[in-house]
Design an enzyme around this catalytic site. Structure first.
Site, PDB file in Angstrom:
ATOM      1  N   CYS A  93      -4.429   5.843   0.324  1.00 52.37           N
ATOM      2  CA  CYS A  93      -5.024   4.815   1.192  1.00 52.37           C
ATOM      3  C   CYS A  93      -3.934   4.042   1.929  1.00 52.37           C
ATOM      4  O   CYS A  93      -3.304   3.138   1.376  1.00 52.37           O
ATOM      5  CB  CYS A  93      -5.893   3.868   0.362  1.00 52.37           C
ATOM      6  SG  CYS A  93      -6.630   2.559   1.358  1.00 52.37           S
ATOM      7  N   CYS A 136      -4.562   0.318   2.306  1.00 53.62           N
ATOM      8  CA  CYS A 136      -4.303  -0.468   1.087  1.00 53.62           C
ATOM      9  C   CYS A 136      -2.804  -0.615   0.841  1.00 53.62           C
ATOM     10  O   CYS A 136      -2.342  -1.681   0.452  1.00 53.62           O
ATOM     11  CB  CYS A 136      -4.889   0.213  -0.155  1.00 53.62           C
ATOM     12  SG  CYS A 136      -6.490   0.962   0.080  1.00 53.62           S
ATOM     13  N   ASP A 137      -2.063   0.442   1.025  1.00 47.49           N
ATOM     14  CA  ASP A 137      -0.687   0.467   0.514  1.00 47.49           C
ATOM     15  C   ASP A 137       0.406   0.546   1.583  1.00 47.49           C
ATOM     16  O   ASP A 137       1.583   0.433   1.254  1.00 47.49           O
ATOM     17  CB  ASP A 137      -0.525   1.655  -0.457  1.00 47.49           C
ATOM     18  CG  ASP A 137      -1.434   1.503  -1.671  1.00 47.49           C
ATOM     19  OD1 ASP A 137      -1.638   0.351  -2.091  1.00 47.49           O
ATOM     20  OD2 ASP A 137      -1.943   2.513  -2.189  1.00 47.49           O
TER      21      ASP A 137
END
Ligand code: NDP
Length: 317
Positions: free
Chosen positions: A141, A144-145
């Site tokens: 992701c 997200c990261d």
């Protein structure tokens, strides 16, 4: 002899942000929800390290810690959390829905909320799994990261719209983005491809497969192979993103619920209704677009409110 079926007002299937949020709302509305966690309690956030984009955690939070908080909040209102899997269902529009657990326990529920999520597909390499689990620089992701790799070099594998979108997202944060495409063309829509081609810091490696992800504690590079020439080389990167699609966990519902061609549950636009009255869907199992913890939590709340109204209209609560 098998036990007689257990009666439930509301069964929630799945224990990610959608399931637990549905549980908080359902429990506070006196629906006495029973939540089955499924095979991966906590869902996809259990394989995330730090979550920085969930509102309410100004310092960020570890994914597993956050899911623990979600569970505690659901249990505070007496959600019955069960560490089992629902393996079979028999839905009956407007009537009582039957569910069976892996240990063959039978439940009869007036309302069912599905929040079984979608599982990211992985390449299946040993180091990929190890470095994803340890937070060592492998992620499925980018949204997200990606932030953790600001001003660093990263690789992303995949050539669909997700990979294109995530490569573009990463290109705004990272110094260089190496896109590993296994064929000599991309599956992504033309417009997304054009955007990728225009980005100055995205380098596309055509006909390229990942042989291994290098690094002990953290990612140091990707060992790749050109599948036309057989030539192997190492691309030094600090982050490795996998964007080769997701599989929604909806197989057991296929005989009853409408699914799109990729297997995502179809809901009434803007609502959580499935085609079966009394069965509601939330989270990534019905969301092919946003796939964020906060959007999953939002639709979990919606599903519980929809279920509550449904039960009230039927005079059940
Ligand atoms: P897709 O299934 O569309 O694409 C998966 C990609 O991963 C393909 O390019 C595939 O390669 C590649 N791939 C699969 N397995 C491997 C492997 N083992 N090694 C290397 N590469 C691999 O998934 P997406 O998640 O990209 O998209 C899913 C759906 O969501 C699509 O319909 C897409 O259009 C939609 N979507 C739309 C967006 C938008 O409109 N903004 C954004 C994101 C998704 P190959 O092509 O060779 O099979």
């Amino acid at each position: 002899m098998a036990d007689s079926p257990e009666k439930a007002l509301c069964v929630i299937i799945g224990s990610g942000p959608a399931g637990y949020t549905a549980a908080v709302y359902a429990a506070r509305a006196n629906m006495k929800p029973i939540l089955y966690t499924g095979p991966e309690p906590g869902g996809q956030l259990m394989i995330t390290t730090e979550v920085e984009n969930y509102p309410g955690y100004p310092e960020g939070v570890q994914g597993p810690t956050m899911m623990d908080d979600f569970q505690k909040q659901a249990e505070r209102f007496e959600t019955d959390v069960r560490h089992e899997m629902i393996t079979k269902v028999e839905f009956n529009s407007g009537g009582v829905h039957k569910l069976w657990t892996e240990s063959d326990h039978e439940l009869h529920a007036n309302a069912v909320i599905i929040s079984t999520g979608a599982s990211a597909r992985w390449l299946g390499l040993e180091n990929e799994k190890r470095l994803a689990m340890s937070g060592g620089g492998v992620s499925a992701c980018a949204v997200c990261d990606g932030f953790f790799y600001r001003d660093m070099d990263v690789a992303i594998v995949g050539a669909g719209d997700s990979a294109a979108e995530e490569a573009l997202y990463l290109s705004k944060l990272c110094t260089n983005v190496h896109m590993l495409v296994r064929r000599d063309e991309m599956r992504a829509s033309k417009i997304m491809q054009e955007r990728v081609f225009k980005a100055k810091n995205i380098q596309i490696h055509w006909n390229t497969e990942t042989v291994d992800i290098l690094g002990d504690e953290t990612v140091t590079g990707a060992l790749v192979k050109n599948n036309k020439t057989g030539e192997q080389s190492t691309i030094p990167v600090q982050g490795f993103f996998v964007a080769i699609g997701h599989t929604p966990n909806t197989k057991i519902f296929a005989d009853y619920l409408e699914l799109d061609p990729q297997g995502y549950l179809i809901t009434t636009p803007g609502r959580t209704f499935t085609n079966v009255e009394g069965v509601f869907a939330s989270g990534d199992a019905q969301d092919n677009i946003y796939r964020q913890a906060v959007t999953a939590a939002g639709t979990g709340c919606m599903a519980a409110l929809d279920a509550e109204r449904y039960l009230a209209e039927k005079g059940i609560i």
